[in-house]
Write a protein that holds these residues in place. Structure first.
Motif, PDB file in Angstrom:
ATOM      1  N   HIS A  60      40.715  38.884  25.036  1.00  0.00           N
ATOM      2  CA  HIS A  60      41.672  39.267  26.081  1.00  0.00           C
ATOM      3  C   HIS A  60      40.889  39.596  27.332  1.00  0.00           C
ATOM      4  O   HIS A  60      39.969  40.415  27.283  1.00  0.00           O
ATOM      5  N   SER A  61      41.240  38.960  28.444  1.00  0.00           N
ATOM      6  CA  SER A  61      40.509  39.319  29.667  1.00  0.00           C
ATOM      7  C   SER A  61      41.486  39.606  30.794  1.00  0.00           C
ATOM      8  O   SER A  61      42.610  39.110  30.820  1.00  0.00           O
ATOM      9  N   PHE A  62      40.988  40.387  31.749  1.00  0.00           N
ATOM     10  CA  PHE A  62      41.818  40.874  32.850  1.00  0.00           C
ATOM     11  C   PHE A  62      41.810  39.884  34.013  1.00  0.00           C
ATOM     12  O   PHE A  62      40.775  39.339  34.367  1.00  0.00           O
ATOM     13  N   PHE A  63      42.968  39.655  34.604  1.00  0.00           N
ATOM     14  CA  PHE A  63      43.025  38.888  35.859  1.00  0.00           C
ATOM     15  C   PHE A  63      44.359  39.131  36.547  1.00  0.00           C
ATOM     16  O   PHE A  63      45.397  39.160  35.872  1.00  0.00           O
ATOM     17  N   ASP A  64      44.331  39.314  37.865  1.00  0.00           N
ATOM     18  CA  ASP A  64      45.566  39.514  38.646  1.00  0.00           C
ATOM     19  C   ASP A  64      46.449  40.604  38.066  1.00  0.00           C
ATOM     20  O   ASP A  64      47.668  40.420  37.931  1.00  0.00           O
ATOM     21  N   GLY A  65      45.845  41.705  37.669  1.00  0.00           N
ATOM     22  CA  GLY A  65      46.615  42.858  37.206  1.00  0.00           C
ATOM     23  C   GLY A  65      47.153  42.739  35.798  1.00  0.00           C
ATOM     24  O   GLY A  65      47.918  43.605  35.358  1.00  0.00           O
ATOM     25  N   GLN A  66      46.795  41.690  35.091  1.00  0.00           N
ATOM     26  CA  GLN A  66      47.324  41.518  33.724  1.00  0.00           C
ATOM     27  C   GLN A  66      46.214  41.165  32.755  1.00  0.00           C
ATOM     28  O   GLN A  66      45.154  40.714  33.162  1.00  0.00           O
ATOM     29  N   ILE A  67      46.554  41.309  31.477  1.00  0.00           N
ATOM     30  CA  ILE A  67      45.614  40.887  30.440  1.00  0.00           C
ATOM     31  C   ILE A  67      46.047  39.499  29.948  1.00  0.00           C
ATOM     32  O   ILE A  67      47.223  39.275  29.674  1.00  0.00           O
TER      33      ILE A  67
ATOM     34  N   LEU B  55      30.310  41.890  38.883  1.00  0.00           N
ATOM     35  CA  LEU B  55      31.158  42.257  37.733  1.00  0.00           C
ATOM     36  C   LEU B  55      30.328  42.996  36.683  1.00  0.00           C
ATOM     37  O   LEU B  55      30.789  43.961  36.063  1.00  0.00           O
ATOM     38  N   TYR B  56      29.118  42.526  36.486  1.00  0.00           N
ATOM     39  CA  TYR B  56      28.267  43.135  35.465  1.00  0.00           C
ATOM     40  C   TYR B  56      27.991  44.597  35.806  1.00  0.00           C
ATOM     41  O   TYR B  56      28.257  45.497  35.007  1.00  0.00           O
ATOM     42  N   TRP B  57      27.487  44.836  37.002  1.00  0.00           N
ATOM     43  CA  TRP B  57      27.098  46.213  37.350  1.00  0.00           C
ATOM     44  C   TRP B  57      28.307  47.129  37.518  1.00  0.00           C
ATOM     45  O   TRP B  57      28.286  48.275  37.091  1.00  0.00           O
ATOM     46  N   ASP B  58      29.378  46.611  38.133  1.00  0.00           N
ATOM     47  CA  ASP B  58      30.499  47.501  38.463  1.00  0.00           C
ATOM     48  C   ASP B  58      31.429  47.730  37.287  1.00  0.00           C
ATOM     49  O   ASP B  58      32.042  48.782  37.181  1.00  0.00           O
ATOM     50  N   ILE B  59      31.568  46.727  36.407  1.00  0.00           N
ATOM     51  CA  ILE B  59      32.572  46.863  35.341  1.00  0.00           C
ATOM     52  C   ILE B  59      31.951  46.855  33.946  1.00  0.00           C
ATOM     53  O   ILE B  59      32.283  47.693  33.109  1.00  0.00           O
ATOM     54  N   TYR B  60      31.019  45.947  33.701  1.00  0.00           N
ATOM     55  CA  TYR B  60      30.581  45.775  32.302  1.00  0.00           C
ATOM     56  C   TYR B  60      29.464  46.705  31.880  1.00  0.00           C
ATOM     57  O   TYR B  60      29.425  47.117  30.712  1.00  0.00           O
ATOM     58  N   VAL B  61      28.585  47.102  32.763  1.00  0.00           N
ATOM     59  CA  VAL B  61      27.579  48.115  32.375  1.00  0.00           C
ATOM     60  C   VAL B  61      28.291  49.418  31.982  1.00  0.00           C
ATOM     61  O   VAL B  61      28.021  49.958  30.907  1.00  0.00           O
ATOM     62  N   PRO B  62      29.240  49.907  32.787  1.00  0.00           N
ATOM     63  CA  PRO B  62      29.950  51.116  32.351  1.00  0.00           C
ATOM     64  C   PRO B  62      30.672  50.938  31.007  1.00  0.00           C
ATOM     65  O   PRO B  62      30.845  51.900  30.268  1.00  0.00           O
ATOM     66  N   LEU B  63      31.069  49.690  30.687  1.00  0.00           N
ATOM     67  CA  LEU B  63      31.760  49.470  29.404  1.00  0.00           C
ATOM     68  C   LEU B  63      30.774  49.320  28.240  1.00  0.00           C
ATOM     69  O   LEU B  63      31.178  49.176  27.098  1.00  0.00           O
ATOM     70  N   GLY B  64      29.474  49.265  28.544  1.00  0.00           N
ATOM     71  CA  GLY B  64      28.494  49.228  27.454  1.00  0.00           C
ATOM     72  C   GLY B  64      27.747  47.918  27.298  1.00  0.00           C
ATOM     73  O   GLY B  64      26.851  47.800  26.462  1.00  0.00           O
TER      74      GLY B  64
ATOM     75  N   ALA C 166      41.187  38.139  47.720  1.00  0.00           N
ATOM     76  CA  ALA C 166      41.073  37.287  46.534  1.00  0.00           C
ATOM     77  C   ALA C 166      40.141  37.877  45.473  1.00  0.00           C
ATOM     78  O   ALA C 166      40.265  37.587  44.281  1.00  0.00           O
ATOM     79  N   LEU C 167      39.223  38.728  45.931  1.00  0.00           N
ATOM     80  CA  LEU C 167      38.254  39.281  44.973  1.00  0.00           C
ATOM     81  C   LEU C 167      38.908  40.265  44.005  1.00  0.00           C
ATOM     82  O   LEU C 167      38.430  40.467  42.880  1.00  0.00           O
ATOM     83  N   ALA C 168      40.016  40.864  44.442  1.00  0.00           N
ATOM     84  CA  ALA C 168      40.650  41.893  43.609  1.00  0.00           C
ATOM     85  C   ALA C 168      41.157  41.320  42.288  1.00  0.00           C
ATOM     86  O   ALA C 168      41.235  42.029  41.286  1.00  0.00           O
ATOM     87  N   SER C 169      41.472  40.014  42.269  1.00  0.00           N
ATOM     88  CA  SER C 169      42.050  39.423  41.055  1.00  0.00           C
ATOM     89  C   SER C 169      41.176  39.657  39.832  1.00  0.00           C
ATOM     90  O   SER C 169      41.673  39.877  38.738  1.00  0.00           O
ATOM     91  N   CYS C 170      39.855  39.593  40.009  1.00  0.00           N
ATOM     92  CA  CYS C 170      38.995  39.741  38.829  1.00  0.00           C
ATOM     93  C   CYS C 170      38.631  41.200  38.570  1.00  0.00           C
ATOM     94  O   CYS C 170      37.825  41.497  37.689  1.00  0.00           O
ATOM     95  N   GLY C 171      39.237  42.115  39.340  1.00  0.00           N
ATOM     96  CA  GLY C 171      39.093  43.532  39.026  1.00  0.00           C
ATOM     97  C   GLY C 171      38.047  44.258  39.858  1.00  0.00           C
ATOM     98  O   GLY C 171      37.822  45.450  39.664  1.00  0.00           O
ATOM     99  N   LEU C 172      37.430  43.557  40.805  1.00  0.00           N
ATOM    100  CA  LEU C 172      36.434  44.225  41.640  1.00  0.00           C
ATOM    101  C   LEU C 172      37.113  44.920  42.823  1.00  0.00           C
ATOM    102  O   LEU C 172      38.206  44.526  43.249  1.00  0.00           O
ATOM    103  N   SER C 173      36.442  45.911  43.386  1.00  0.00           N
ATOM    104  CA  SER C 173      37.020  46.663  44.491  1.00  0.00           C
ATOM    105  C   SER C 173      36.661  46.011  45.826  1.00  0.00           C
ATOM    106  O   SER C 173      35.485  45.964  46.209  1.00  0.00           O
TER     107      SER C 173
END
Ligand code: ADP
Length: 508
Positions: A72-79, A155-164, A187-194
């Protein structure tokens, strides 16, 4: 961040939009496969993550199977759900991500040039990292390539390192600075970045359009090591013509930026074993090359009898895009004809007006005895042309590395190139007295006009006609040059080792 482990080599995961021969548009595909195979032979564990395109060559994937895993992956506010497949390509383990997203991102009948490419590849990058996290993989290095997968770094540093998912350091290779993946920032927000965090001059804000986010810039800023594909191109991109807006960013990050000349996969590209050729041959016995030339000319309807038998065959295999010097490619067809040679072009263009123009030239020469244009992508035919041709033209305006000159030389076809980027690092003019004679292997020119090309192509054709023994020696010499990945892959291993912990670096 890095956990010590007991493997002797490194564990490298490539996240890429292309991989030869299953999903190849150009050199990027060759590099991912060639570099990975070389690293694998040196004892490293290399895996590749690719999108599962509908238009891949599935016949070249062994043991393709769907993994028993719900990704399951996140995109555009949904899983969103994804399927993940595994398979073996050229001996390498590959994971294919198949999004079950209503937009059918990779079900388009082509790899690129879709209006939503930015979305397609940012979706893929997020899903690829999610896959690494969910499957508990702990790579030492995540290596991403070009703008398509540059967003892996933030994505790695901002989202996935904190997730482990924190075992890896990041390598990024830019194969061409022309394509940057710049879009309105939102457009960058879709993948969950700020967007708020990243739309800054020192992060991902486009250097020319402040309202845009630039993915390639993100790859540069957030990766631990950044490479491009030849030493000369690494210099050229520090200037505005080459850097296309990113020269300042590269200058700021120059301490982690290197140029490494690509190699070619010398097992796939070997005229002595190439099963796509009717006649295999080697530098020690060129008779097969002559037989391939004869066969290809007959097959494409070029004359081969009498005086025509010894006409030099000039080849060109290319994407027909402005970078490749389209006006000079066109000119080289007419010049070859004027000078008594034969010409075969294999190429296609994603740009309608260029494709159209070449279709016109193809029609003009439809039944011509000396000229043939084949306007499509055809892997098997490309091998036949490398093998059959005597001379190979590459008049690029700029060329990050270029592989066709190396493949051509390996097949005994002497390159005529514009002296730029990786062409300048691999082709040395036979008449250039400032170059040691043993290194000289082709013909090169500098100017962008037709005069420069004429000068180099005419010399090649004269040597061919007037000095056959000398020419044959040149062919043998070119075929023996080592363009394998061996040396360049060692350079990548050095970079990988520099970016993982010192603890690990001393162990490998
Ligand atoms: P680029 O990546 O800019 O397209 P490179 O020289 O690095 O240029 O790589 C081009 C690769 O694509 C080579 O392997 C070449 O043989 C292949 N290629 C290009 N056009 C075609 C075509 N029309 N058919 C088959 N192969 C092609």
């Amino acid at each position: 961040l890095i956990k010590p482990h007991s493997r002797p080599g490194l564990y490298i995961v490539n996240i890429s939009a292309e991989m030869a021969p299953v999903a190849k548009v150009g050199g990027l595909g060759d590099v991912v496969t060639g570099l990975s195979r070389s690293l694998q032979r040196k004892g490293h564990l290399v895996e590749i993550i690719l999108p599962k395109y509908d238009c891949m060559d599935y016949t070249r994937i062994k043991s393709l199977k769907e993994l028993d895993l719900e990704l399951h992956s996140f995109f555009d506010g949904q899983i969103h759900k994804n399927k993940v497949w595994s398979g073996i390509v050229e001996g390498l383990p590959v994971y294919f991500i198949e999004p079950l997203h209503p937009a059918k991102f990779f079900w388009r009948g082509q790899f690129y040039s879709e209006p939503d490419d930015f979305k397609r590849f940012t979706y893929f990058c997020r899903a690829a990292l999610e896959f690494l996290l969910q499957s508990g993989k702990r790579p030492d290095v995540i290596h991403s390539h070009d703008w398509h997968t540059a967003v892996v770094a933030p994505l790695y540093w901002d989202i996935y390192v904190p997730l482990g998912l924190d075992s890896a350091r990041l390598a990024f290779t830019c194969h061409n600075f022309e394509y940057q993946g710049a879009e309105p920032a939102v457009a960058l927000a879709s993948c969950g970045l700020s967007v708020r965090e990243l739309l800054r001059p020192d992060r991902m804000q486009d250097n020319s359009f402040p309202n845009k986010i630039n993915l390639l810039k993100g790859g540069i800023v957030f990766s631990n090591v950044v490479t491009t594909v030849s030493p000369t191109y690494a210099q050229e991109v520090l200037r505005p013509e080459g850097g296309k807006g990113l020269q300042g960013t590269l200058a700021q990050h120059s301490r982690k930026f290197y140029g490494v000349l690509n190699g070619i996969d010398d097992e796939s590209w070997n005229p002595a074993t190439d099963s796509l050729l009717n006649h295999q041959y080697s530098a020690d016995d060129l008779s097969g090359k002559e037989a391939n030339k004869q066969m290809l000319r007959e097959r494409l309807g070029l004359v081969t009898q009498g005086d025509d038998a010894r006409r030099p065959l000039v080849g060109c295999i290319t994407r027909l895009v402005p970078q490749k010097g389209v006006h000079l490619i066109r000119h080289s067809i007419y010049r070859t004809l004027e000078r008594g040679g034969q010409f075969i072009l294999l190429g296609s263009s994603p740009i309608p007006h260029i494709q159209h123009e070449f279709e016109g030239i193809a029609r003009q020469f439809e039944n011509h005895p000396q000229i043939r244009l084949v306007l499509k992508y055809d892997e098997a035919l490309s091998h036949s042309i490398y093998a059959a041709s005597d001379i190979f033209v590459i008049p690029s305006i700029f060329e990050p590395c270029g592989l066709t000159q190396m493949i051509a030389m390996r097949y005994g076809s002497i390159p005529v190139v514009r002296e730029t980027g990786g062409l300048a690092d691999s082709v040395f003019d036979v008449d250039n007295e400032s170059i040691p004679i043993e290194k000289r292997n082709g013909f090169s020119f500098q100017s962008l006009d037709e005069g420069g090309l004429n000068w180099a192509l005419d010399r090649a054709m004269s040597y061919y006609a007037q000095n056959p023994d000398w020419w044959e020696k040149l062919v043998r010499k070119a075929m023996k040059i080592d363009f394998s990945w061996d040396v360049s892959a060692d350079q990548y291993v050095d970079f990988y080792n520099q970016i993982v912990t010192n603890v690990h670096a001393t162990r490998t």
